[in-house]
Design a protein around this motif. Structure first.
Motif, mmCIF file in Angstrom:
data_model
loop_
_atom_site.group_PDB
_atom_site.id
_atom_site.type_symbol
_atom_site.label_atom_id
_atom_site.label_comp_id
_atom_site.label_asym_id
_atom_site.label_seq_id
_atom_site.Cartn_x
_atom_site.Cartn_y
_atom_site.Cartn_z
ATOM 1 N N ARG A 143 1.201 3.104 -3.321
ATOM 2 C CA ARG A 143 0.253 4.241 -3.573
ATOM 3 C C ARG A 143 0.304 5.570 -2.721
ATOM 4 O O ARG A 143 0.154 6.535 -3.209
ATOM 5 C CB ARG A 143 -1.218 3.697 -3.369
ATOM 6 N N PHE B 120 0.817 -1.203 -0.027
ATOM 7 C CA PHE B 120 -0.126 0.005 0.063
ATOM 8 C C PHE B 120 0.930 1.221 0.024
ATOM 9 O O PHE B 120 0.426 2.116 -0.548
ATOM 10 C CB PHE B 120 -1.143 0.021 1.377
ATOM 11 N N GLU B 121 2.028 0.946 0.515
ATOM 12 C CA GLU B 121 3.078 2.318 0.731
ATOM 13 C C GLU B 121 3.164 2.826 -0.942
ATOM 14 O O GLU B 121 3.853 3.869 -0.964
ATOM 15 C CB GLU B 121 4.147 2.263 1.315
ATOM 16 N N TYR C 239 2.236 13.280 -6.166
ATOM 17 C CA TYR C 239 1.459 14.218 -6.619
ATOM 18 C C TYR C 239 1.196 15.589 -5.768
ATOM 19 O O TYR C 239 1.139 16.841 -6.597
ATOM 20 C CB TYR C 239 0.079 13.537 -6.723
ATOM 21 N N GLU D 111 2.928 7.691 -4.594
ATOM 22 C CA GLU D 111 2.313 8.335 -5.625
ATOM 23 C C GLU D 111 1.539 9.429 -5.130
ATOM 24 O O GLU D 111 1.446 10.614 -5.867
ATOM 25 C CB GLU D 111 1.538 7.425 -6.431
ATOM 26 N N ARG D 112 0.774 9.538 -4.071
ATOM 27 C CA ARG D 112 -0.028 10.454 -3.779
ATOM 28 C C ARG D 112 0.862 11.646 -3.087
ATOM 29 O O ARG D 112 0.815 12.878 -3.357
ATOM 30 C CB ARG D 112 -0.854 10.072 -2.520
#
Length: 451
Positions: A415, A412-413, A422, A418-419
């Motif tokens: 993702r 999950f890290e 962003y 990526e956040r």
């Protein structure tokens, strides 16, 4: 010790393990790395000079036998005390007798069984008598000397490690017992192997079991089931506050970290079968979920807390299955120590920066005075911003923006990474009115990379 069973002592009377004590160092089984010609003990005996030593090893591996044989091998007087039953008066008496024999030209090997049970002050009491040669000290312990013995005492003695007896060494003991008894053990081949395994490396325990079998009038050799019904299995050596405890929890933790569910399950079983408190194991698993998995799989912590609740509800043995489930989940989850490293870095930063005030624009202003001096002025409410992200600067004035948390590209890290990327991009592209925060972050990037 039964680990030192020999060939010569077959006289009747007394326990079998005592009757079969070795008559020479060469009769000691399973410790050739010490007693052989190239071993530390073998070399000392060949030179005719002994140094004080600590014999560290599991029960039933030959510590007492080796000490006795050492005294005989180099012509020393042998004296023995047990730290379990002896006090200061016994020590004073032993040292006085050793001093008197030294005056008459005979040195003493003082064997101290369970030496780790003496307290620190009592251990210090050995030092002058070891230093002036009144005694050659040979201590025996089942505990790690690094934890249990004074550094001063350890600096004056060699630590020699005895191995738990392997299957071949234990078979030698059984063969000697059969020679002494004049008949074979009443066991078939599978039961004999089961008997050896049940000893868990303890030669004394094995010979005591063999003695029980010799004393019985059995109509036919026993199979493994018959042996199990007749004899109890040796309880695994495991003290909850000593090295065995820490060794197994370390092995469990590292097996989990190495994503090996089979090894992790084995060490979990070792601890629980030996009587470890299940809630202690659950606490360690829960810590692991945060330290070694973290946000790579946020469900890991949830699984541990669920296992705790299930165990509290079901108890043993039913609830132990929930602990197994949590253990397997942790072992097979993606790993990340990013949260652990972030905590350490943030805690260090908090200690280093002292009492820096947060920037005024993110401070609440419940009074008129606080509003007048700028508290809350210019605060950007993120929910009113485009994409719900203002990109404001939240760091204290005079402190460069830091990067404590660096998610890995696993689970999950990935993702989360990526956040964060962003949002960093949005900061770079945001309203020029708040560009100084971006400049601050950029200026500190080299420092962060060095951290």
């Amino acid at each position: 010790m039964a680990g030192g069973v020999g060939t010569g002592g077959t006289e009747t009377g007394g326990p079998l393990a005592d009757r079969l004590r070795p008559r020479a160092l060469g009769d000691v089984v399973g410790q050739d790395h010490l007693t052989g010609p190239e071993g530390a003990i073998g070399r000392m005996v060949a030179a005719g000079r002994l140094a004080s030593m600590i014999l560290w090893g599991p029960p039933g591996t030959g510590k007492t036998s080796i000490a006795r044989l050492l005294a005989d091998a180099v012509g020393l007087r042998f004296a023995a005390i047990s730290a379990v039953f002896s006090g200061v008066a016994d020590l004073k008496k032993a040292f006085a007798e050793a001093r008197e024999h030294k005056r008459m030209g005979q040195r003493t090997l003082l064997f101290v069984d369970e030496i780790h049970r003496f307290n620190r002050a009592q251990q210090d009491g050995f030092l002058p008598f070891v230093e002036d040669g009144t005694v050659i000290l040979v201590g025996a312990t089942t505990e790690n000397p690094s934890f249990e013995l004074n550094a001063a005492l350890l600096s004056r003695a060699q630590v020699l490690i005895l191995h738990r007896l392997d299957a071949a060494a234990l078979e030698q003991l059984l063969a000697r017992a059969e020679t002494a008894a004049g008949r074979p053990l009443p066991l078939d081949a599978e039961a004999r192997a089961a008997l050896v395994a049940s000893a868990d490396g303890d030669g004394r325990f094995l010979l005591n079991q063999a003695e029980t079998l010799f004393s019985l009038d059995l109509p036919a050799p026993l199979d493994p089931a018959g042996l199990s019904a007749l004899l109890h299995r040796r309880v695994a050596v495991y003290d909850k506050d000593r090295e065995g405890h820490y060794n197994l929890i370390s092995a469990l933790h590292k097996s989990l970290r190495g994503s090996d569910p089979q090894a992790a399950l084995y060490y979990l079983a070792r601890m629980l079968v030996a009587g470890e408190e299940p809630l202690y194991v659950l606490r360690r698993l829960t810590r692991f979920a945060s330290e070694d998995i973290g946000l790579a799989d946020p469900q890991a912590l949830v699984q541990c807390m669920a296992a705790r609740d299930a165990y509290a509800f079901l108890g043993s043995p039913e609830g132990e299955l929930a602990i197994v489930q949590a253990c397997l989940y942790l072992a097979t989850a993606p790993k990340s120590n990013a949260a652990y490293k972030a905590q350490k870095a943030a805690w260090k930063s908090a200690r280093d920066t002292g009492s820096l005030m947060p920037p005024a624009h993110i401070l609440n202003a419940p009074t008129r005075l606080m509003k007048d001096i700028g508290y809350g002025h210019g605060y950007a409410y993120d929910h009113d911003s485009k994409d719900g992200f203002s990109g404001a600067d939240y760091w204290p004035e005079g402190m460069a923006a830091q990067t404590y948390y660096r998610p890995v590209a696993r689970g999950f890290e990935a993702r989360i990474a990526e956040r964060l990327a962003y949002w960093d991009g949005m900061r770079r592209d945001r309203d020029p009115a708040v560009d100084k925060s971006a400049d601050k972050r950029a200026d500190s990037q080299g420092h962060r990379d060095e951290d």
